[in-house]
Motif scaffolding. Structure first.
Motif, PDB file in Angstrom:
ATOM      1  N   GLU A 182      44.367  27.018  54.022  1.00  0.00           N
ATOM      2  CA  GLU A 182      43.997  28.432  53.246  1.00  0.00           C
ATOM      3  C   GLU A 182      43.470  28.488  52.240  1.00  0.00           C
ATOM      4  OE1 GLU A 182      47.811  31.298  51.997  1.00  0.00           O
ATOM      5  OE2 GLU A 182      48.163  28.944  51.481  1.00  0.00           O
ATOM      6  N   GLN A 187      45.055  32.099  45.935  1.00  0.00           N
ATOM      7  CA  GLN A 187      45.210  29.861  46.762  1.00  0.00           C
ATOM      8  C   GLN A 187      44.417  29.493  46.771  1.00  0.00           C
ATOM      9  OE1 GLN A 187      45.827  27.821  46.261  1.00  0.00           O
ATOM     10  NE2 GLN A 187      48.416  28.011  47.132  1.00  0.00           N
ATOM     11  N   TYR A 242      53.910  35.510  48.027  1.00  0.00           N
ATOM     12  CA  TYR A 242      52.561  36.080  47.349  1.00  0.00           C
ATOM     13  C   TYR A 242      53.245  36.818  46.127  1.00  0.00           C
ATOM     14  CZ  TYR A 242      49.449  31.695  48.566  1.00  0.00           C
ATOM     15  OH  TYR A 242      48.976  31.304  49.159  1.00  0.00           O
ATOM     16  N   SER A 247      50.252  37.570  41.509  1.00  0.00           N
ATOM     17  CA  SER A 247      49.134  37.869  42.780  1.00  0.00           C
ATOM     18  C   SER A 247      49.785  39.762  42.357  1.00  0.00           C
ATOM     19  CB  SER A 247      50.372  38.213  44.064  1.00  0.00           C
ATOM     20  OG  SER A 247      50.981  36.592  43.556  1.00  0.00           O
TER      21      SER A 247
END
Length: 325
Positions: A182, A187, A242, A247
């Motif tokens: 990921e 991230q 998230y 975020s």
């Protein structure tokens, strides 16, 4: 679409790949067929799936489409194994990267896909209960028997990746072709060790969820749309990590950059990952062909250096000792 080598191998893939996690469940045959047509027409080649996606439904749908309207040679098939389809009481998958489980899963995948080989086969997640030697032995056997052309790991830490690359190294082994992890503006943890390790080892980097599980598209800025993954019973837990203040700040920065360029937040977020150092392919999934067209709109976007620098700074992961002395 740009074609890139996967690490130091001879395998070539499109810089944007098509993820199929929702195929056979949220994406039906008609929508999947339209997506695949749009993707191939745009120059895409890499098709990413796994034995666990829809408990095999994704692979079965791909196999049906390959048999009906798509030439097998036009796609680079990537699939994953290592999580058994049997479910635990709490709904989680059972991690099992033992030799028997991996090879049985591979045979089942090939049967569903209607092909005699994969282009790249990955172990989906680390299995602490199985010796790494046993897991890698299954990968070597799969290459030796022609069931896959290349092998790699997904979601593994850097130290295990390095150990695996050493154990699989030619001339006695098939080599570690790729790692799939990921990677997005939400991230960036892989930059601490996995990215430099992959580069040093000659493994290509495949980035899954480059849109931050959909959050970087900006669709969740005000609310959770009823048709979104975050509103889906089986994908809500995937998106929720998230949906937080940090975020939100990153999404606002991406949205501001997109407005300045006259592009969408999706395009900016995807272009950032696609062109990050070491990335061979950014794998994005879509529920409909319309969503996929939005993804493919990023093909021609090259982020100006000042914008990339600002996004780098805003989202930089904390790196300290011993990665940075």
């Amino acid at each position: 679409m740009q074609q890139r080598r996967v690490g130091r191998t001879g395998l070539t893939v499109s810089s944007i790949g098509l993820g199929t996690m929702t195929w056979g469940r949220d994406t039906d045959e008609h929508d999947a067929a339209e997506q695949l047509e749009v993707f191939l027409e745009a120059g895409g080649t890499l098709l990413d799936t796994a034995a666990t996606y829809g408990a095999g439904a994704s692979e079965a749908l791909i196999g049906k489409l390959l048999g009906a309207s798509v030439d097998r040679q036009d796609v680079v098939l990537v699939s994953k194994a290592g999580v058994r389809s049997r479910r635990t009481a709490d709904g989680g998958g059972v991690v099992d990267a033992s030799r028997g489980s991996l090879l049985d899963s591979l045979d089942d995948s090939l049967d569903r896909l209607g092909t005699d080989h994969l282009d790249l086969w990955l172990v989906q997640t680390p299995d602490p209960a199985t010796p790494l030697e046993e897991t890698l032995g299954a990968l070597e056997h799969a290459v030796a028997t022609g069931r896959t052309r290349y092998v790699g790991l997904s979601n593994y830490p850097a130290w295990t990746t390095a150990q695996a690359a050493t154990m699989l190294a030619p001339p006695s082994g098939p080599g570690l072709a790729a790692v799939e992890v990921e990677y997005s503006l939400l991230q960036r943890g892989v930059e601490r060790e996995v990215v430099p390790a992959a580069g040093a080892l000659g493994a290509g980097l495949l980035a899954w969820s480059p849109l931050g599980r959909g959050v970087l598209t900006g669709k969740y800025r005000a609310t959770v749309p009823a048709s979104s993954r975050a509103a889906s019973p089986h994908l809500r837990g995937f998106v929720e990590p998230y949906l937080n203040d940090r975020s939100h700040g990153v999404v606002e920065a991406v949205t501001t950059a997109a407005a300045g360029l006259g592009r969408t937040p999706l395009e900016v977020a995807l272009a950032w990952v696609r062109d990050a150092p070491g990335v061979s392919c950014a794998i994005a999934g879509a529920r409909t062909a319309g969503q996929l067209r939005g993804v493919l709109a990023a093909v021609d976007l090259e982020l100006p250096a000042p914008i990339r620098s600002v996004l780098d700074e805003v989202t930089a992961p904390e790196i300290g000792y011993p990665e940075r002395f």
